[in-house]
Write a protein that holds these residues in place. Structure first.
Motif, PDB file in Angstrom:
ATOM      1  N   LYS B  22       0.916  -1.328   0.063  1.00 46.90           N
ATOM      2  CA  LYS B  22      -0.003  -0.052   0.020  1.00 46.90           C
ATOM      3  C   LYS B  22       0.926   1.282  -0.189  1.00 46.90           C
ATOM      4  O   LYS B  22       0.241   2.290   0.337  1.00 46.90           O
ATOM      5  CB  LYS B  22      -0.914  -0.143   1.098  1.00 46.90           C
ATOM      6  N   GLU B  23       2.032   1.382  -0.344  1.00 48.42           N
ATOM      7  CA  GLU B  23       2.806   2.172  -0.465  1.00 48.42           C
ATOM      8  C   GLU B  23       2.384   3.456  -1.314  1.00 48.42           C
ATOM      9  O   GLU B  23       2.209   4.538  -0.667  1.00 48.42           O
ATOM     10  CB  GLU B  23       4.179   2.013  -0.977  1.00 48.42           C
ATOM     11  N   ALA B  24       2.142   3.105  -2.369  1.00 48.84           N
ATOM     12  CA  ALA B  24       1.540   4.368  -3.339  1.00 48.84           C
ATOM     13  C   ALA B  24       0.320   4.889  -2.917  1.00 48.84           C
ATOM     14  O   ALA B  24      -0.012   6.011  -2.902  1.00 48.84           O
ATOM     15  CB  ALA B  24       1.694   3.855  -4.850  1.00 48.84           C
ATOM     16  N   ALA B  74       7.458   1.736 -12.933  1.00 46.19           N
ATOM     17  CA  ALA B  74       8.639   1.770 -11.908  1.00 46.19           C
ATOM     18  C   ALA B  74       8.668   0.415 -11.187  1.00 46.19           C
ATOM     19  O   ALA B  74       9.476  -0.153 -10.762  1.00 46.19           O
ATOM     20  CB  ALA B  74       8.534   2.959 -11.113  1.00 46.19           C
ATOM     21  N   ARG B  75       7.457  -0.245 -10.872  1.00 44.07           N
ATOM     22  CA  ARG B  75       7.350  -1.435 -10.440  1.00 44.07           C
ATOM     23  C   ARG B  75       7.844  -2.526 -11.057  1.00 44.07           C
ATOM     24  O   ARG B  75       8.470  -3.579 -10.470  1.00 44.07           O
ATOM     25  CB  ARG B  75       5.752  -1.769 -10.280  1.00 44.07           C
ATOM     26  N   GLU B  76       8.195  -2.396 -12.221  1.00 45.94           N
ATOM     27  CA  GLU B  76       8.751  -3.382 -13.144  1.00 45.94           C
ATOM     28  C   GLU B  76      10.520  -3.322 -13.240  1.00 45.94           C
ATOM     29  O   GLU B  76      10.852  -4.162 -13.702  1.00 45.94           O
ATOM     30  CB  GLU B  76       8.381  -3.359 -14.525  1.00 45.94           C
ATOM     31  N   VAL B  77      10.978  -2.315 -12.681  1.00 48.69           N
ATOM     32  CA  VAL B  77      12.085  -1.909 -12.855  1.00 48.69           C
ATOM     33  C   VAL B  77      13.222  -2.985 -11.759  1.00 48.69           C
ATOM     34  O   VAL B  77      13.960  -3.562 -12.318  1.00 48.69           O
ATOM     35  CB  VAL B  77      12.660  -0.426 -12.395  1.00 48.69           C
ATOM     36  N   PRO B  78      12.879  -3.022 -10.549  1.00 53.01           N
ATOM     37  CA  PRO B  78      13.703  -3.901  -9.815  1.00 53.01           C
ATOM     38  C   PRO B  78      13.769  -5.219 -10.264  1.00 53.01           C
ATOM     39  O   PRO B  78      12.408  -5.731 -10.650  1.00 53.01           O
ATOM     40  CB  PRO B  78      13.118  -3.535  -8.184  1.00 53.01           C
ATOM     41  N   ASN B  79      14.852  -5.873 -10.330  1.00 58.18           N
ATOM     42  CA  ASN B  79      14.913  -7.522 -10.702  1.00 58.18           C
ATOM     43  C   ASN B  79      14.474  -7.404 -12.054  1.00 58.18           C
ATOM     44  O   ASN B  79      14.379  -8.662 -12.865  1.00 58.18           O
ATOM     45  CB  ASN B  79      13.834  -8.228 -10.007  1.00 58.18           C
ATOM     46  N   ASP B  80      14.421  -6.670 -12.798  1.00 59.67           N
ATOM     47  CA  ASP B  80      14.078  -6.555 -14.477  1.00 59.67           C
ATOM     48  C   ASP B  80      12.724  -7.220 -14.906  1.00 59.67           C
ATOM     49  O   ASP B  80      12.810  -8.086 -15.833  1.00 59.67           O
ATOM     50  CB  ASP B  80      15.705  -7.143 -15.124  1.00 59.67           C
ATOM     51  N   THR B 155       9.258   7.257 -18.876  1.00 63.78           N
ATOM     52  CA  THR B 155      10.077   7.767 -17.948  1.00 63.78           C
ATOM     53  C   THR B 155      10.733   6.833 -17.228  1.00 63.78           C
ATOM     54  O   THR B 155      11.448   7.091 -16.012  1.00 63.78           O
ATOM     55  CB  THR B 155       9.571   8.797 -17.062  1.00 63.78           C
ATOM     56  N   VAL B 156      10.326   5.253 -17.383  1.00 62.01           N
ATOM     57  CA  VAL B 156      11.033   4.287 -16.651  1.00 62.01           C
ATOM     58  C   VAL B 156      12.499   4.250 -16.049  1.00 62.01           C
ATOM     59  O   VAL B 156      12.673   3.969 -15.204  1.00 62.01           O
ATOM     60  CB  VAL B 156      10.384   3.000 -17.229  1.00 62.01           C
ATOM     61  N   ASN B 157      13.297   4.676 -17.064  1.00 70.30           N
ATOM     62  CA  ASN B 157      14.413   4.445 -16.979  1.00 70.30           C
ATOM     63  C   ASN B 157      15.257   5.919 -16.610  1.00 70.30           C
ATOM     64  O   ASN B 157      16.670   5.890 -16.457  1.00 70.30           O
ATOM     65  CB  ASN B 157      15.580   4.002 -18.309  1.00 70.30           C
TER      66      ASN B 157
ATOM     67  N   ASP C  87       9.185  -8.812  -6.031  1.00 68.91           N
ATOM     68  CA  ASP C  87       9.481  -8.875  -4.258  1.00 68.91           C
ATOM     69  C   ASP C  87       8.167  -8.878  -3.345  1.00 68.91           C
ATOM     70  O   ASP C  87       8.103  -9.313  -2.396  1.00 68.91           O
ATOM     71  CB  ASP C  87      10.521  -7.720  -4.101  1.00 68.91           C
ATOM     72  N   GLU C  88       7.153  -8.219  -3.834  1.00 73.68           N
ATOM     73  CA  GLU C  88       6.057  -8.083  -3.003  1.00 73.68           C
ATOM     74  C   GLU C  88       5.035  -9.337  -3.217  1.00 73.68           C
ATOM     75  O   GLU C  88       3.887  -9.344  -2.417  1.00 73.68           O
ATOM     76  CB  GLU C  88       5.205  -6.879  -3.410  1.00 73.68           C
ATOM     77  N   LEU C  89       5.443 -10.287  -4.293  1.00 70.89           N
ATOM     78  CA  LEU C  89       4.544 -11.133  -4.406  1.00 70.89           C
ATOM     79  C   LEU C  89       5.084 -12.558  -3.880  1.00 70.89           C
ATOM     80  O   LEU C  89       6.396 -12.754  -3.536  1.00 70.89           O
ATOM     81  CB  LEU C  89       4.417 -11.572  -5.688  1.00 70.89           C
ATOM     82  N   SER C  90       4.462 -13.683  -3.388  1.00 64.80           N
ATOM     83  CA  SER C  90       5.286 -14.898  -2.696  1.00 64.80           C
ATOM     84  C   SER C  90       5.531 -15.629  -3.854  1.00 64.80           C
ATOM     85  O   SER C  90       5.154 -15.328  -5.088  1.00 64.80           O
ATOM     86  CB  SER C  90       3.952 -15.749  -2.162  1.00 64.80           C
ATOM     87  N   ALA C  91       6.406 -16.761  -3.559  1.00 65.71           N
ATOM     88  CA  ALA C  91       6.937 -17.529  -4.522  1.00 65.71           C
ATOM     89  C   ALA C  91       5.879 -18.101  -5.518  1.00 65.71           C
ATOM     90  O   ALA C  91       6.005 -18.082  -6.911  1.00 65.71           O
ATOM     91  CB  ALA C  91       7.942 -18.410  -4.008  1.00 65.71           C
ATOM     92  N   ARG C  92       4.855 -18.520  -4.851  1.00 71.98           N
ATOM     93  CA  ARG C  92       3.750 -19.339  -5.395  1.00 71.98           C
ATOM     94  C   ARG C  92       3.050 -18.353  -6.343  1.00 71.98           C
ATOM     95  O   ARG C  92       2.714 -18.659  -7.787  1.00 71.98           O
ATOM     96  CB  ARG C  92       2.785 -19.908  -4.525  1.00 71.98           C
TER      97      ARG C  92
END
Lengths: 225, 225, 232
Positions: B22-24, B74-80, B155-157, C87-92
């Motif tokens: 619920k951050e955003a 931006a949610r898609e940026v971490p972990n590619d 603007t994602v990058n 990161d915010e979701l579980s493995a499953r």
């Protein structure tokens, strides 16, 4: 060859503008407004030039997305920058005119407001470009932005017009008056001069952009060594 | 799998990820309340027409909504994660619409909480024209979301994404905001949509349709070049 | 027909050619190891093969079709530098999500199956952000394999993996090769890669400097290809 054409076009632009300046100085003063009215000979053609620039930027952006040829990207950024300069000229001359006639620097008139919003819109284009490092991504994203911005321009204009018809702005000058035919000729001739100037400026900016791209790719090549 | 189901899968993913932290959503709600409080110092409730308060509401929605929209791509940026979405057999259009719908619901949720707060703070009986007001809110919010989502992808990058996004979106959004403001100003004071304001409703629908279509068409260029 | 065919591919960053006239192919069941220094274009090439970016010139075909075709993408599995799970979701939830995106018949069941195969069934409802590095990587492997892709594209798969994740990945890769799937992987870790590889391609400044079968002497002396065909 390209240099020579540019010199000729530039000289022609200066010639036309100088001659028009002489003609405009010789025209009689407008009955109600006096000499300041003559700013219209620069104010209006500057806006028209900006519109031509926006249409060209759209065409170049679409071409870039279709072909991925960077010359279209360079053309798009060059023509957008020059268009912004002319739109700024339009805003400034409009503001000067308003100060003299209405006694205020700014009013939220339909055309002034639309012009300002469009200026901000296209300034966003330059900011976006500036922020993206990778050249292919920069060109692609900028082209997408340019297309969206162009779609927005007429909607901005009409929405502000509808807004103003419901909230009439102070109208100080109701009569449009009649614009004599020989004045129209001067107006069009001055537009030609400004257009030529815009073309020369765009060409110079285009060359700069191409050199910049070459420098960037050389730098990348050097890093890759 | 059908297009609609893929849209829903993406939407559910974004909603689930957001609702877990619920951050955003919290930030956006808190920001909306803060602006509503700050505005009270600008406006003395008694001498400002309630219609103007209805207009201000959309500034609150647009500003607070940006905090949700910032997160969209931006949610898609971490972990590619974006790579994996682009690699999956799902069209850019489905991906875009799924993400836009998720943001739309989140912004709408923020607005539905902010509305009664607004009513209480400024003593406005906002629910007199409840359903027309909901229609306008939905249409206006979709416009904000579509533009916000496509710019979030553009603007994602970028390093200064949070700063850049509002600068790019608000000039583009102006027509939709104007329309929503005009209609909401009337509706919260109990004035139904009449023949002279229906134009704004048409403008809102037109804006939404045009930019949804343009975004869906252009999103592939943004995602894969 | 080659499972992966790269024909005359150029890729530009601005005017700078990151890939120059690259021609490569990998037959079905082959394992092609892309080697080369940092900045030689390995990642760029793999991303182009995966269809993440368009090429300037040339054609890339996966199983005879463009990598951007949705039907083709169903057959590609990709592991890049990021783990590509949320990161915010579980493995499953992560695995179920990807199973749904790939249109698999029973997403929940598939997710559970893969959690078991990668030894994550115990933490299946834990959020990924609470996972250790090794667990995250095993989940990333499960994510890339769960739709049974016939072509696997792996960018530096062994870098940053812990021992257990390397073991999981290597056994999956061996099984995949035994089942006739195709693998293209880029790596600096020559030893791990060459043990699996059937073919080797060396990229030098965006060009293919060597492309041929992986011989026992290369496996015995991983630096050999660099010395013979690289810049020394």
């Amino acid at each position: 060859m390209r240099d020579k054409i540019l010199y000729v076009l530039g000289a022609l632009a200066i010639l036309i503008l100088a001659r028009d300046l002489y003609v405009i100085a010789g025209l009689p003063q407008e009955a109600a407004q006096g000499a300041i009215f003559k700013i219209i000979f620069f104010h209006v053609p500057a806006a028209w030039t900006a519109i031509v620039a926006a249409i060209t930027a759209l065409t170049m952006s679409v071409q870039f997305l279709r072909t991925k040829d960077f010359k279209y990207d360079a053309a798009a950024v060059a023509v957008t920058e020059v268009g912004l300069a002319f739109l700024a000229a339009n805003l400034v001359t409009g503001s000067i005119w308003a100060r003299v006639i209405w006694g205020i620097w700014w009013t939220w008139d339909v055309r002034l407001t639309s012009a300002l919003v469009c200026w901000l819109l296209y300034a966003g284009y330059l900011m976006l470009r500036h922020a993206i490092e990778e050249p292919t991504q920069r060109a692609t994203f900028a082209a997408v932005f340019s297309i969206l911005a162009f779609l927005d321009v007429p909607i901005v204009y009409f929405s502000i017009r509808w807004f103003r018809t419901q909230h009439p702005a102070p109208v100080f000058l109701s009569s449009n008056g009649s614009f004599p035919a020989d004045w129209t000729r001067v107006l069009l001739s001055n537009w030609l001069g400004l257009l030529l100037l815009a073309i020369v400026m765009t060409a110079i900016r285009l060359r700069q952009e191409e050199s910049q791209r070459e420098i960037d790719s050389l730098r990348r090549a050097a890093h890759a060594m | 799998m059908s297009f609609a189901r893929l849209v829903l899968v993406v939407m559910a993913k974004d909603l689930r990820a957001e609702l877990r932290t619920k951050e955003a959503l919290n930030a956006s709600l808190a920001f909306a309340v803060v602006i509503l409080v700050l505005l009270s110092f600008v406006i003395e409730s008694d001498d400002v027409p309630q219609k103007a308060l209805g207009n201000l509401l959309w500034l609150v929605f647009a500003f607070a909504g940006t905090l949700v929209l910032n997160r969209s791509f931006a949610r898609e940026v971490p972990n590619d994660c974006l790579d994996a979405l682009v690699a999956a057999p799902i069209s850019g259009a489905a991906l875009f619409l799924g993400k836009a719908l998720a943001s739309f619901l989140l912004v709408l949720a923020m607005e539905l909480v902010a509305l009664p707060v607004f009513g209480i703070f400024y003593n406005v009986r906002w629910a007199q024209q409840f359903w027309p007001l909901m229609l306008v809110t939905v249409l206006g919010t979709w416009g904000v979301t579509v533009i916000g989502t496509v710019f979030s992808a553009l603007t994602v990058n970028i390093r200064l994404r949070e700063v850049m996004l509002p600068m790019l979106t608000y000039p583009m959004l102006l027509p939709a905001l104007l329309g929503a403001m005009e209609l909401t100003g009337d509706l919260v004071t109990g004035t139904p949509i009449g023949p002279d304001t229906v134009t704004w409703l048409k403008l809102l629908v037109g804006f939404d349709v045009l930019f949804t279509a343009a975004s869906v068409t252009l999103i592939e260029f943004i995602l894969v070049g | 027909m080659n499972a992966v065919a790269v024909e005359g591919v150029w890729k530009f960053y601005g005017d700078f050619p990151a890939l120059r006239d690259v021609n490569l192919e990998a037959a079905s069941g082959a394992c092609l190891a892309l080697i080369g220094r940092n900045g030689a274009g390995k990642t760029t090439l793999l991303r182009a093969i995966a269809g993440f970016s368009k090429t300037g010139k040339g054609v890339i075909k996966i199983l005879g079709t463009s990598p951007r075709e949705p039907a083709t993408r169903r057959n590609i599995g990709f592991i890049g530098h990021g783990i590509a799970v949320y990161d915010e979701l579980s493995a499953r939830e992560n695995l179920t999500l990807y199973a749904r995106l790939y249109g698999l018949p029973d997403p929940r069941q598939t997710a559970i199956e893969w959690l078991e195969r990668t030894g994550l069934e115990r933490v299946r409802d834990g959020l990924v952000r609470e996972f250790s590095r090794g667990m995250r990587q095993r989940l990333a492997v499960a994510r890339a394999f769960l739709h049974k892709p016939s072509v696997l594209l792996l960018d530096e798969p062994f870098t940053a993996l812990d021992d257990r994740a390397i073991a999981v990945l290597q056994s999956l890769l061996r099984d995949s090769l035994a089942e006739g799937r195709t693998i293209v992987l880029s790596t600096h870790q020559l030893r791990e890669a060459l043990e699996l590889a059937s073919d080797v391609a060396l990229l030098v400044r965006g060009q293919v400097a060597f492309h041929g079968p992986c011989t026992p002497e290369m496996v015995a002396d991983p630096g050999l290809v660099y010395r013979r065909h690289g810049e020394g």
